[in-house]
Design a protein around this motif. Structure first.
Motif, PDB file in Angstrom:
ATOM      1  N   GLN A 434       0.822  -1.211   0.000  1.00 56.49           N
ATOM      2  CA  GLN A 434       0.000   0.000   0.000  1.00 56.49           C
ATOM      3  C   GLN A 434       0.854   1.259   0.000  1.00 56.49           C
ATOM      4  N   GLY A 435       1.968   1.196   0.697  1.00 56.18           N
ATOM      5  CA  GLY A 435       2.875   2.346   0.697  1.00 56.18           C
ATOM      6  C   GLY A 435       3.471   2.564  -0.691  1.00 56.18           C
ATOM      7  N   PHE A 436       3.803   1.469  -1.350  1.00 57.37           N
ATOM      8  CA  PHE A 436       4.374   1.581  -2.697  1.00 57.37           C
ATOM      9  C   PHE A 436       3.342   2.129  -3.689  1.00 57.37           C
ATOM     10  N   LEU A 437       2.086   1.687  -3.527  1.00 60.70           N
ATOM     11  CA  LEU A 437       1.040   2.186  -4.437  1.00 60.70           C
ATOM     12  C   LEU A 437       0.961   3.703  -4.355  1.00 60.70           C
ATOM     13  N   LEU A 438       1.058   4.211  -3.148  1.00 60.73           N
ATOM     14  CA  LEU A 438       0.996   5.654  -2.946  1.00 60.73           C
ATOM     15  C   LEU A 438       2.156   6.346  -3.672  1.00 60.73           C
ATOM     16  N   GLU A 439       3.338   5.744  -3.600  1.00 63.09           N
ATOM     17  CA  GLU A 439       4.471   6.342  -4.318  1.00 63.09           C
ATOM     18  C   GLU A 439       4.281   6.250  -5.822  1.00 63.09           C
ATOM     19  N   GLU A 440       3.739   5.127  -6.259  1.00 61.12           N
ATOM     20  CA  GLU A 440       3.642   4.893  -7.700  1.00 61.12           C
ATOM     21  C   GLU A 440       2.508   5.698  -8.336  1.00 61.12           C
ATOM     22  N   ALA A 441       1.318   5.615  -7.759  1.00 60.19           N
ATOM     23  CA  ALA A 441       0.150   6.279  -8.358  1.00 60.19           C
ATOM     24  C   ALA A 441       0.016   7.712  -7.867  1.00 60.19           C
ATOM     25  N   GLY A 442       0.725   8.063  -6.809  1.00 61.63           N
ATOM     26  CA  GLY A 442       0.626   9.413  -6.251  1.00 61.63           C
ATOM     27  C   GLY A 442      -0.588   9.540  -5.354  1.00 61.63           C
ATOM     28  N   ALA A 443      -0.543  10.531  -4.491  1.00 61.42           N
ATOM     29  CA  ALA A 443      -1.660  10.737  -3.558  1.00 61.42           C
ATOM     30  C   ALA A 443      -2.948  11.012  -4.325  1.00 61.42           C
ATOM     31  N   ASP A 444      -2.866  11.778  -5.420  1.00 60.91           N
ATOM     32  CA  ASP A 444      -4.068  12.074  -6.202  1.00 60.91           C
ATOM     33  C   ASP A 444      -4.633  10.825  -6.869  1.00 60.91           C
ATOM     34  N   GLY A 445      -3.744   9.967  -7.357  1.00 59.05           N
ATOM     35  CA  GLY A 445      -4.199   8.732  -7.993  1.00 59.05           C
ATOM     36  C   GLY A 445      -4.907   7.827  -6.992  1.00 59.05           C
ATOM     37  N   VAL A 446      -4.315   7.665  -5.818  1.00 62.29           N
ATOM     38  CA  VAL A 446      -4.944   6.815  -4.804  1.00 62.29           C
ATOM     39  C   VAL A 446      -6.238   7.462  -4.298  1.00 62.29           C
ATOM     40  N   ALA A 447      -6.241   8.790  -4.216  1.00 60.91           N
ATOM     41  CA  ALA A 447      -7.472   9.480  -3.793  1.00 60.91           C
ATOM     42  C   ALA A 447      -8.604   9.190  -4.774  1.00 60.91           C
ATOM     43  N   LEU A 448      -8.274   9.156  -6.056  1.00 61.31           N
ATOM     44  CA  LEU A 448      -9.295   8.862  -7.062  1.00 61.31           C
ATOM     45  C   LEU A 448      -9.801   7.429  -6.909  1.00 61.31           C
ATOM     46  N   MET A 449      -8.879   6.490  -6.626  1.00 62.82           N
ATOM     47  CA  MET A 449      -9.305   5.100  -6.375  1.00 62.82           C
ATOM     48  C   MET A 449     -10.229   5.030  -5.159  1.00 62.82           C
ATOM     49  N   ARG A 450      -9.879   5.773  -4.133  1.00 68.10           N
ATOM     50  CA  ARG A 450     -10.716   5.777  -2.918  1.00 68.10           C
ATOM     51  C   ARG A 450     -12.114   6.313  -3.203  1.00 68.10           C
ATOM     52  N   ARG A 451     -12.198   7.300  -4.078  1.00 64.48           N
ATOM     53  CA  ARG A 451     -13.516   7.858  -4.405  1.00 64.48           C
ATOM     54  C   ARG A 451     -14.365   6.821  -5.134  1.00 64.48           C
ATOM     55  N   ILE A 452     -13.710   6.042  -5.992  1.00 61.77           N
ATOM     56  CA  ILE A 452     -14.448   4.979  -6.684  1.00 61.77           C
ATOM     57  C   ILE A 452     -14.924   3.947  -5.662  1.00 61.77           C
ATOM     58  N   LYS A 453     -14.024   3.583  -4.760  1.00 60.48           N
ATOM     59  CA  LYS A 453     -14.385   2.614  -3.707  1.00 60.48           C
ATOM     60  C   LYS A 453     -15.565   3.136  -2.876  1.00 60.48           C
ATOM     61  N   ALA A 454     -15.480   4.384  -2.466  1.00 59.81           N
ATOM     62  CA  ALA A 454     -16.548   4.947  -1.628  1.00 59.81           C
ATOM     63  C   ALA A 454     -17.875   4.989  -2.385  1.00 59.81           C
ATOM     64  N   ALA A 455     -17.805   5.232  -3.699  1.00 52.60           N
ATOM     65  CA  ALA A 455     -19.035   5.304  -4.499  1.00 52.60           C
ATOM     66  C   ALA A 455     -19.676   3.936  -4.664  1.00 52.60           C
ATOM     67  N   LEU A 456     -18.836   2.899  -4.780  1.00 51.11           N
ATOM     68  CA  LEU A 456     -19.373   1.564  -5.076  1.00 51.11           C
ATOM     69  C   LEU A 456     -19.572   0.732  -3.811  1.00 51.11           C
ATOM     70  N   ASP A 457     -18.918   1.115  -2.741  1.00 46.81           N
ATOM     71  CA  ASP A 457     -19.002   0.330  -1.511  1.00 46.81           C
ATOM     72  C   ASP A 457     -19.030   1.292  -0.331  1.00 46.81           C
ATOM     73  N   PRO A 458     -20.108   2.069  -0.229  1.00 44.12           N
ATOM     74  CA  PRO A 458     -20.125   3.150   0.779  1.00 44.12           C
ATOM     75  C   PRO A 458     -19.977   2.657   2.216  1.00 44.12           C
ATOM     76  N   ARG A 459     -20.409   1.425   2.495  1.00 42.49           N
ATOM     77  CA  ARG A 459     -20.269   0.900   3.866  1.00 42.49           C
ATOM     78  C   ARG A 459     -18.913   0.251   4.100  1.00 42.49           C
TER      79      ARG A 459
END
Lengths: 470, 470
Positions: A434-459
């Protein structure tokens, strides 16, 4: 930033007694809370030690998966999809408790359409089983991650393996999915059409989502005709660089090589001992060619010339199915053969993938690092794709050795990312990276993934804690 | 449910004067509100007649795109990305007003890495331009949608074309993107690694998103070595069914055919007249083979045998580059040649794609329908993929003819969906096919897409009204 998942504990969301009662009433014996069953579903090849899931459901249909997920949604508790249990990055671990849904009994090949070169399977079908059932039709499914993984799990981790240089990965070979969403709705993504521009590519969103967006309950795959002719060859090289240069030249010539695997001298040595082979203990390419008889001959000749130009020697062919099977079985056993070099050890395995022009440089530095450190290791690589695995062999009784291995991996990943590569070519992020993903995709990239996760799996019930934390 | 977008007007969100002032201050002449410029950016091949965008920005860098999008976000007004203007489904139309961001001046090939077979380009580079710049390296980019589209636009619509049967579509050939998100943040999706399991596949999410999730500002593509040998052939068949059966057999044999196009007798007739050719006016396959000299010869021999078994005749080879270019130019001009058959007409073009085993059935019914209706038409198909286009030729002065064409298309799409196909193989949903998307993906599937859209573009500023309505 740490390479492994944080060691602090995860928030616990255990199944309430009412939900276990409801599951047992509905599914009887197929819902188990026996300690042995739970522990078997709460362990994998990864190093994390967390409590097992609270219960395991052996689902037998997509409807049952949907029912169970709807129940989990109502109680806001975690669901962890479970296939063959062969993932490497902690995907199966019930870090917050919850229900493991084992789909291994959903193991039917549902429909084969030979004219279309497609097949639809349940997620618990394994790749060996699938190829067994396809053989009499002259067809095969090429993706080969080594382990006899389930097709559902291979989708979830975007798996690939030795054939990807020619046939692609799960990304390229899944046409459509049926998934159960985090609300317990069954949904079809895609159709059997070989291409489509109809809206967002939901299929590709679920492929590689590691169970964090839903449960895969059906998979439609592309198939390929069994090649008329197959031959395999090994060739030794004076250096890893020479082997990689050879591979680059092969691909630039347009040779449609089917497999192109690199083994370092340690891996060759391990395979020799384990499988009683006598391969020269130098960097080695293990190759396979698919095509017509004349085509395979032509490919082989072209490759032999290129290899010679780069100092390749001891070119040896395996033409009969038995010889080929022996070689590829040895390759597939390299992992266990390598482990056997240090009895009682565990492996910390890297999974970087870089542009092939940077591969020799990337491997070179990693090898220099581990040689300087002194940990035993071996290396195998899907060199045609730029993906390789170094296995650092650590003594589980010596926590310092694991720390050294993690530090080596961390340096390697950082280097791979600066070379425009990725921290994981085929194993996934899971808990480990997970730490490497943050370095690779950047904070903005991971933030975008999180938004998708929150939209599809709000709980946040679908395999929580994997890829990133909530 | 209607096949075309609803005719009621869209909610209007024009650019406020303050924003136009800000754009003009920042970008000077490169922000235009001239009527001619706006109208040129508010029209495409689709039949919708809506007012043009309020302003057009000719962006010259990703930074400029990001600035403009941030400004639009602050004012909550629409942004419509514009490349070459060759899309067919109303993607460019400013249905709610807003700012058209024209990226055609972002037309530099940034980095070519021959060893890795990758290239990174700005989105306004067109495919002809790219192949011009690659030729001296012995490399090419195969995706060929006919029009000289921009690479950014081809990503946005998940384009493909005649080479997809061998080389895949944009889905398979984009390695990484730089995008400007709906907040005006620049973001990199993916790396130059040929495969990755690092988190959600954001690249594939943006490919095919039709400008509704962000603006594509940089694209990294896979390249291929120019084949050592290329040859093309035409072959006539007694029926469309025979041509399709031939194609199925070719693919099942594992022949790596590079192009396999079907023309119906109307298309052949149009091409003959337009390009002064003398092809037999029967169903025709137009094929191309890539490989080594021996490989191409072998492929050709195998295909000739299969074609003969299915009644193929008049097999004719085009071996020289000039002959090949003549044939493929004719194929690419089939659309305009077909239109020329009915002076002053416009075409309503279908884009269904079905599993190849159902293709003859699907085309057969569609042809019977249009023959019964009496509208002039012609058909071309990427038959190796199961994708085909019927162009219904309608008189723009006769609204009833358009309605008949839309009704024919609607029947065809419904049939294709029952055959497990898609309403669009390569053109996209745009405004035209929103009703069909709902039928194909289901209400739950479209709801999931909407949730992604809402998560990534909460103000609904990115190309609003396309794929689905807010």
């Amino acid at each position: 930033m740490t390479a492994t998942a944080p060691s602090e504990s995860w928030p616990q969301r255990p199944l309430p007694a009412a939900m276990i009662d409801a599951l047992k009433t509905r599914f009887g014996e197929r819902c188990s809370t026996a300690r042995a069953v739970r522990e078997q579903h709460g362990r994998d090849e990864s190093p994390f030690d967390v409590p097992p899931p609270d219960a395991v459901l052996f689902a037998e249909s997509a409807e049952e998966v949907a029912e169970a997920v709807a129940l989990a949604a109502a109680h806001a508790v975690p669901v962890i999809p479970y296939g063959a249990g062969s993932s490497l990055e902690g995907h199966l671990l019930a870090v917050s408790g919850g229900l493991s849904i084992d789909v291994s009994r959903m193991n039917r090949v549902l429909r084969i359409e030979p004219d279309d070169l497609t097949v639809t399977v349940q997620p618990g079908v394994t790749r060996h089983q699938l190829n067994q059932e396809l053989r009499h039709l002259g067809l095969f499914f090429p993706i080969d991650p080594g382990a006899d993984a389930s097709i559902g799990g291979m989708c979830a981790t975007r798996a690939s393996g030795t054939n990807a240089v020619r046939y692609g990965t799960m990304r390229e070979n899944v046409l459509a999915l049926q998934v159960v969403t985090a609300e317990g709705t069954r949904l079809r993504t895609g159709s059997r059409a070989r291409k489509s521009s109809a809206g967002y590519d939901l299929t590709r969103l679920f492929v590689g989502s590691e169970g964090t967006l839903g449960v895969i309950t059906e998979v439609t795959l592309k198939l390929y005709p069994l090649p008329e002719s197959v031959s395999a060859a090994v060739c030794s090289f004076p250096s890893i660089d020479a082997a990689v240069r050879t591979t680059i030249a092969i691909i630039q010539l347009g040779v449609p090589i089917a497999r192109c695997e690199l083994l370092d001298p340690n891996a060759v040595r391990a395979v020799n001992r384990h499988d009683k082979l006598a391969l020269p203990e130098q960097p080695m390419l293990l190759m396979e060619f698919h095509g017509s008889e004349a085509g395979v001959r032509e490919q082989a000749e072209a490759v032999q010339l290129v290899a010679q130009e780069h100092g390749g020697a001891d070119f040896a062919w395996a033409v009969t199915p038995e010889e080929r099977t022996r070689l590829w079985t040895a390759r597939h056993r390299a992992y266990f053969a390598g482990l056997a070099q240090r009895p009682g050890c565990r492996a910390v395995t890297t999974d970087c993938c870089v542009p092939i022009s940077r591969l020799a440089e990337c491997i070179g530095r990693a090898v220099a690092d581990v040689e300087a450190d002194g940990l035993p290791y071996f290396m195998v690589g899907h060199v045609g794709d730029g993906n390789f695995h170094i296995a650092y062999l650590v003594d589980p009784e010596q926590p310092a050795e694991r720390e050294r291995a993690e530090a080596l991996n961390e340096r390697l990943v950082r280097h791979a990312i600066t070379l425009d590569g990725t921290c994981t070519g085929e194993h996934g992020i899971g808990l480990h990276k997970q730490g490497f993903l943050l370095e690779e995709a950047g904070a903005d990239g991971v933030a975008l993934m999180r938004r998708i996760k929150a939209a599809l799996d709000p709980r946040q019930i679908m395999n929580p804690g994997k890829i990133f934390r909530a």
